[in-house]
Scaffold this motif. Sequence first.
Motif, PDB file in Angstrom:
ATOM      1  N   UNK A 178       7.377 -43.502  22.308  1.00 20.61           N
ATOM      2  CA  UNK A 178       6.489 -42.374  22.603  1.00 20.61           C
ATOM      3  C   UNK A 178       7.236 -41.045  22.604  1.00 20.61           C
ATOM      4  N   UNK A 179       8.454 -41.046  23.127  1.00 19.20           N
ATOM      5  CA  UNK A 179       9.228 -39.800  23.193  1.00 19.20           C
ATOM      6  C   UNK A 179       9.622 -39.296  21.808  1.00 19.20           C
ATOM      7  N   UNK A 180       9.935 -40.225  20.902  1.00 15.59           N
ATOM      8  CA  UNK A 180      10.408 -39.846  19.573  1.00 15.59           C
ATOM      9  C   UNK A 180       9.331 -39.960  18.497  1.00 15.59           C
ATOM     10  N   UNK A 181       8.157 -40.480  18.869  1.00 11.05           N
ATOM     11  CA  UNK A 181       7.071 -40.612  17.900  1.00 11.05           C
ATOM     12  C   UNK A 181       7.406 -41.572  16.775  1.00 11.05           C
ATOM     13  N   UNK A 182       7.946 -42.733  17.122  1.00 11.26           N
ATOM     14  CA  UNK A 182       8.427 -43.678  16.114  1.00 11.26           C
ATOM     15  C   UNK A 182       7.315 -44.523  15.499  1.00 11.26           C
ATOM     16  N   UNK A 183       7.445 -44.765  14.209  1.00 17.69           N
ATOM     17  CA  UNK A 183       6.593 -45.732  13.517  1.00 17.69           C
ATOM     18  C   UNK A 183       7.312 -47.077  13.546  1.00 17.69           C
ATOM     19  N   UNK A 184       6.664 -48.114  13.032  1.00 23.88           N
ATOM     20  CA  UNK A 184       7.313 -49.424  12.988  1.00 23.88           C
ATOM     21  C   UNK A 184       8.539 -49.375  12.076  1.00 23.88           C
ATOM     22  N   UNK A 185       8.430 -48.638  10.984  1.00 27.82           N
ATOM     23  CA  UNK A 185       9.575 -48.488  10.084  1.00 27.82           C
ATOM     24  C   UNK A 185      10.737 -47.819  10.814  1.00 27.82           C
ATOM     25  N   UNK A 186      10.430 -46.773  11.577  1.00 28.29           N
ATOM     26  CA  UNK A 186      11.467 -46.082  12.340  1.00 28.29           C
ATOM     27  C   UNK A 186      12.146 -47.033  13.320  1.00 28.29           C
ATOM     28  N   UNK A 203       2.663 -59.534   6.598  1.00 24.33           N
ATOM     29  CA  UNK A 203       3.864 -59.328   5.790  1.00 24.33           C
ATOM     30  C   UNK A 203       3.777 -60.134   4.498  1.00 24.33           C
ATOM     31  N   UNK A 204       3.288 -61.367   4.607  1.00 25.25           N
ATOM     32  CA  UNK A 204       3.192 -62.227   3.440  1.00 25.25           C
ATOM     33  C   UNK A 204       2.299 -61.652   2.360  1.00 25.25           C
ATOM     34  N   UNK A 205       1.164 -61.085   2.753  1.00 23.88           N
ATOM     35  CA  UNK A 205       0.244 -60.494   1.777  1.00 23.88           C
ATOM     36  C   UNK A 205       0.914 -59.359   1.008  1.00 23.88           C
ATOM     37  N   UNK A 206       1.681 -58.533   1.732  1.00 29.98           N
ATOM     38  CA  UNK A 206       2.336 -57.386   1.102  1.00 29.98           C
ATOM     39  C   UNK A 206       3.478 -57.836   0.193  1.00 29.98           C
ATOM     40  N   UNK A 254      12.460 -64.467   7.603  1.00 21.79           N
ATOM     41  CA  UNK A 254      13.453 -63.457   7.966  1.00 21.79           C
ATOM     42  C   UNK A 254      12.874 -62.048   7.915  1.00 21.79           C
ATOM     43  N   UNK A 255      11.997 -61.781   6.956  1.00 20.72           N
ATOM     44  CA  UNK A 255      11.365 -60.458   6.885  1.00 20.72           C
ATOM     45  C   UNK A 255      10.495 -60.240   8.120  1.00 20.72           C
ATOM     46  N   UNK A 256       9.798 -61.289   8.533  1.00 29.80           N
ATOM     47  CA  UNK A 256       8.973 -61.211   9.741  1.00 29.80           C
ATOM     48  C   UNK A 256       9.838 -60.979  10.972  1.00 29.80           C
ATOM     49  N   UNK A 257      10.972 -61.669  11.033  1.00 36.20           N
ATOM     50  CA  UNK A 257      11.889 -61.514  12.169  1.00 36.20           C
ATOM     51  C   UNK A 257      12.424 -60.089  12.268  1.00 36.20           C
ATOM     52  N   UNK A 258      12.791 -59.518  11.138  1.00 34.42           N
ATOM     53  CA  UNK A 258      13.393 -58.183  11.116  1.00 34.42           C
ATOM     54  C   UNK A 258      12.377 -57.087  11.426  1.00 34.42           C
ATOM     55  N   UNK A 259      11.136 -57.269  10.972  1.00 32.52           N
ATOM     56  CA  UNK A 259      10.127 -56.217  11.147  1.00 32.52           C
ATOM     57  C   UNK A 259       9.291 -56.370  12.411  1.00 32.52           C
ATOM     58  N   UNK A 260       9.250 -57.582  12.974  1.00 29.84           N
ATOM     59  CA  UNK A 260       8.432 -57.809  14.156  1.00 29.84           C
ATOM     60  C   UNK A 260       6.942 -57.833  13.865  1.00 29.84           C
ATOM     61  N   UNK A 283       2.281 -50.047   1.644  1.00 27.12           N
ATOM     62  CA  UNK A 283       1.211 -51.042   1.599  1.00 27.12           C
ATOM     63  C   UNK A 283       0.813 -51.516   2.995  1.00 27.12           C
ATOM     64  N   UNK A 284       1.763 -51.460   3.912  1.00 24.53           N
ATOM     65  CA  UNK A 284       1.464 -51.831   5.298  1.00 24.53           C
ATOM     66  C   UNK A 284       0.722 -50.717   6.034  1.00 24.53           C
ATOM     67  N   UNK A 285       0.692 -49.524   5.427  1.00 24.40           N
ATOM     68  CA  UNK A 285       0.021 -48.399   6.062  1.00 24.40           C
ATOM     69  C   UNK A 285       0.884 -47.674   7.072  1.00 24.40           C
ATOM     70  N   UNK A 286       2.217 -47.839   6.957  1.00 27.51           N
ATOM     71  CA  UNK A 286       3.168 -47.195   7.872  1.00 27.51           C
ATOM     72  C   UNK A 286       2.700 -47.336   9.319  1.00 27.51           C
ATOM     73  N   UNK A 287       2.623 -48.568   9.819  1.00 29.85           N
ATOM     74  CA  UNK A 287       2.064 -48.816  11.154  1.00 29.85           C
ATOM     75  C   UNK A 287       2.845 -48.159  12.291  1.00 29.85           C
TER      76      UNK A 287
END
Length: 233
Positions: A131-139, A180-183, A168-174, A212-216
């Motif tokens: 919240x303080x830094x306004x982070x996205x999931x990518x951030x 994730x699989x669809x993308x 592993x992609x799921x583990x890294x991105x949470x 494609x994930x919509x930058x969640x």
Amino acid sequence: MTDPNDLDVRPAFSPSAAATARGVMALTCERVAATLASYELRVLPATVAQWEAGSERPNEAELLALAKSLVVPVAQLMGGRPENLQDHRIAAGLTRPAICKIIRMKEIGYTRLERANKWRADEERTGFLVRALGLSMRDLVEVSGAAEELETLLAEAVVGRWKSQLPDITRVTGLRRKRVGDVVEALSTVFPEGMDVADVPRAAVVERFWGLLGDPVADPGAPGPWLLSGRFA
């Protein structure tokens, strides 16, 4: 006495953005240096010119003060999106003591995480940070130090058996496995099977993945590498 700002990697800085901002305000380098002096920073006009020429970069305190002097957001002078914990904090205009107060963490512990660019904390503190830094999931993935691993996993997935990379992609991105699989499946159709992984345009694949994930928005409680189950101070 050693300047604490010199102990760290200098923050991202855009010489052209600084020069443009100064030009808009019709300020000379001498005037900027004088304004910086009001923040108890001894900076020569020649140094301001060197920043704009790209031969030198301001440290954190200088960058924060420069943004105030030019009346622009700090992020505007950093050029592009932040990609590590330190630059996200600075782009938000926060000092280390300020962010530590917000996230309720001892400065020595936070500093260690920031210098390593490997955020690790419980859900509560991660939520404060997001919240303080306004982070996205990518951030959040990037400030946890997992960006390079994700880039490698995606490159291997789009030219090979993407299903084997999915855990592993799921583990890294949470993120949820199906999402994730669809993308990843969609991305894998772009590249020919058997293509050399070294030929994959990794940066472009990462951009398309998050696009494609919509930058969640970041989910502090998602089971990513940043999450610790216990308290952290």
